[in-house]
Design an enzyme around this catalytic site. Structure first.
Site, short mmCIF file in Angstrom:
data_model
loop_
_atom_site.label_atom_id
_atom_site.label_comp_id
_atom_site.label_asym_id
_atom_site.label_seq_id
_atom_site.Cartn_x
_atom_site.Cartn_y
_atom_site.Cartn_z
N LEU A 54 0.80 -1.19 0.15
CA LEU A 54 -0.07 0.03 -0.01
C LEU A 54 0.86 1.17 0.22
O LEU A 54 1.89 1.27 0.66
CB LEU A 54 -1.01 0.06 1.18
CG LEU A 54 -2.05 -0.93 1.50
CD1 LEU A 54 -2.50 -0.70 2.67
CD2 LEU A 54 -2.93 -0.76 0.29
N ASP A 55 0.58 2.39 -0.70
CA ASP A 55 1.20 3.42 -0.57
C ASP A 55 1.31 4.06 0.87
O ASP A 55 0.64 3.83 1.91
CB ASP A 55 0.25 4.71 -1.32
CG ASP A 55 0.41 4.59 -2.71
OD1 ASP A 55 1.34 3.55 -3.36
OD2 ASP A 55 -0.21 5.39 -3.41
N ARG A 56 2.42 4.93 1.08
CA ARG A 56 2.56 5.28 2.53
C ARG A 56 1.58 5.97 3.10
O ARG A 56 1.15 5.80 4.13
CB ARG A 56 3.66 6.56 2.23
CG ARG A 56 4.14 6.80 3.77
CD ARG A 56 5.22 8.10 3.70
NE ARG A 56 4.50 9.36 2.84
CZ ARG A 56 5.20 10.25 2.49
NH1 ARG A 56 6.66 10.34 2.50
NH2 ARG A 56 4.42 11.37 1.82
#
Length: 229
Positions: free
Chosen positions: A61-63
C-alpha cells in the site's frame, strides 16, 4: 521508533496459520526503500505469534494509504498469496473522498500507467506505452462538490486509484501529487483507504473477507457528507 513496538497488535484484523491482515496507518511506508527510515516492517516482530520467522508483505500500500494489508506468515504462504494477488484473484475495495464529482457517477477507467522520472523524483502518468491498468468505481455520495467513491482496482499498479480518479476530475483529498487541488486540499491526510479484501486463500473454504474501519479524519469527512460510518 514513532510507535510502540507492539502497536500492530491493536491493528490486527485477521489471523490464521497462513496470513495476517492488519489495518495499516496512513503516513507510514510499508518498507524502508533505498534510504531506509521508519517503516511498517520495523514492527513485524510483535506479529510472529510463536513462529520462527517474521511475517512478510504479500502486497503493498502507498505510504499515505490506510487500511487492509496482508502479510504472509511463512514462505509457502507468501508464494500462495503472491500468486493470488498477481493473478487478480484477491478482490480489493477502496474508499476515497474526492474534490470533484465524476461526470459519470460509475464506470470503468481503463488507462495504462507509466512511472515517469521528473527531476529528483517521479510520478505516475497515463501513457499509451504504460502498463495496463483498470479500475471500476461508483459514487456512493456527493455533496458540496465532494464525492465519496468506492473503487475496485482490477490491476495493482503503483498510484493507480489516485491517478485514475484524478483523470476523471475527482482527485483524492490530501493527495500530495495528483489532480487539481489547492494547497489546503493537499495539506491534510490523504483520503484513500483500503476498506475491504476478499482473499480465496483455501480451496476448500469460503474466501476470507476482512474490513478495516476508516481512520478518524476520513470518518469525520464522511459524516460531513452525510455518510453514517
Amino acid at each position: 521508533m514513532a510507535y510502540p513496538p507492539d502497536f500492530l497488535l491493536d491493528r490486527l484484523l485477521y489471523r490464521d496459520g497462513l496470513m495476517l491482515v492488519i489495518d495499516k496507518p496512513a503516513g507510514l511506508p510499508v518498507h524502508g526503500g533505498p534510504g531506509g527510515g521508519e517503516n511498517l516492517e520495523n514492527y513485524f516482530d510483535a506479529l510472529r505469534f510463536g513462529l520462527p520467522r517474521l511475517p512478510a508483505l504479500a502486497h503493498r500500500l502507498d505510504r499515505d494509504t490506510s487500511g487492509c494489508l496482508v502479510l504472509g506468515r511463512h514462505p509457502k504462504a507468501l508464494r500462495k498469496l503472491g500468486k493470488l494477488f498477481s493473478e487478480g484473484q484477491v478482490e480489493k475495495t477502496y474508499w476515497a473522498v474526492t474534490k470533484g464529482v465524476p461526470e459519470k457517477l460509475s464506470g470503468t477507467i481503463d488507462a495504462p500507467l507509466k512511472k515517469e522520472t521528473r527531476g529528483s523524483g517521479w510520478r505516475v502518468v497515463i501513457a499509451e506505452d504504460g502498463q495496463s491498468a483498470v479500475t471500476t468505481y461508483r459514487t456512493l455520495k456527493q455533496k458540496d462538490g465532494f464525492a465519496f467513491i468506492e473503487a475496485k482496482p482490477k490491476t495493482g499498479r503503483t498510484h493507480q486509484i489516485r491517478v485514475h480518479l484524478a483523470s476523471i476530475g475527482a482527485p483524492i483529498l490530501g493527495d500530495p501529487q495528483y489532480g487539481e487541488l489547492s494547497p489546503e486540499e493537499r495539506a491534510g491526510p490523504m483520503m484513500l483507504h483500503a476498506r475491504r479484501l476478499v482473499v480465496p486463500i483455501s480451496k476448500n473454504k469460503e474466501p476470507v473477507t476482512v474490513e478495516a474501519p476508516p481512520p478518524d479524519a476520513m470518518a469525520e469527512k464522511l459524516k460531513e457528507l452525510g455518510v453514517d460510518v
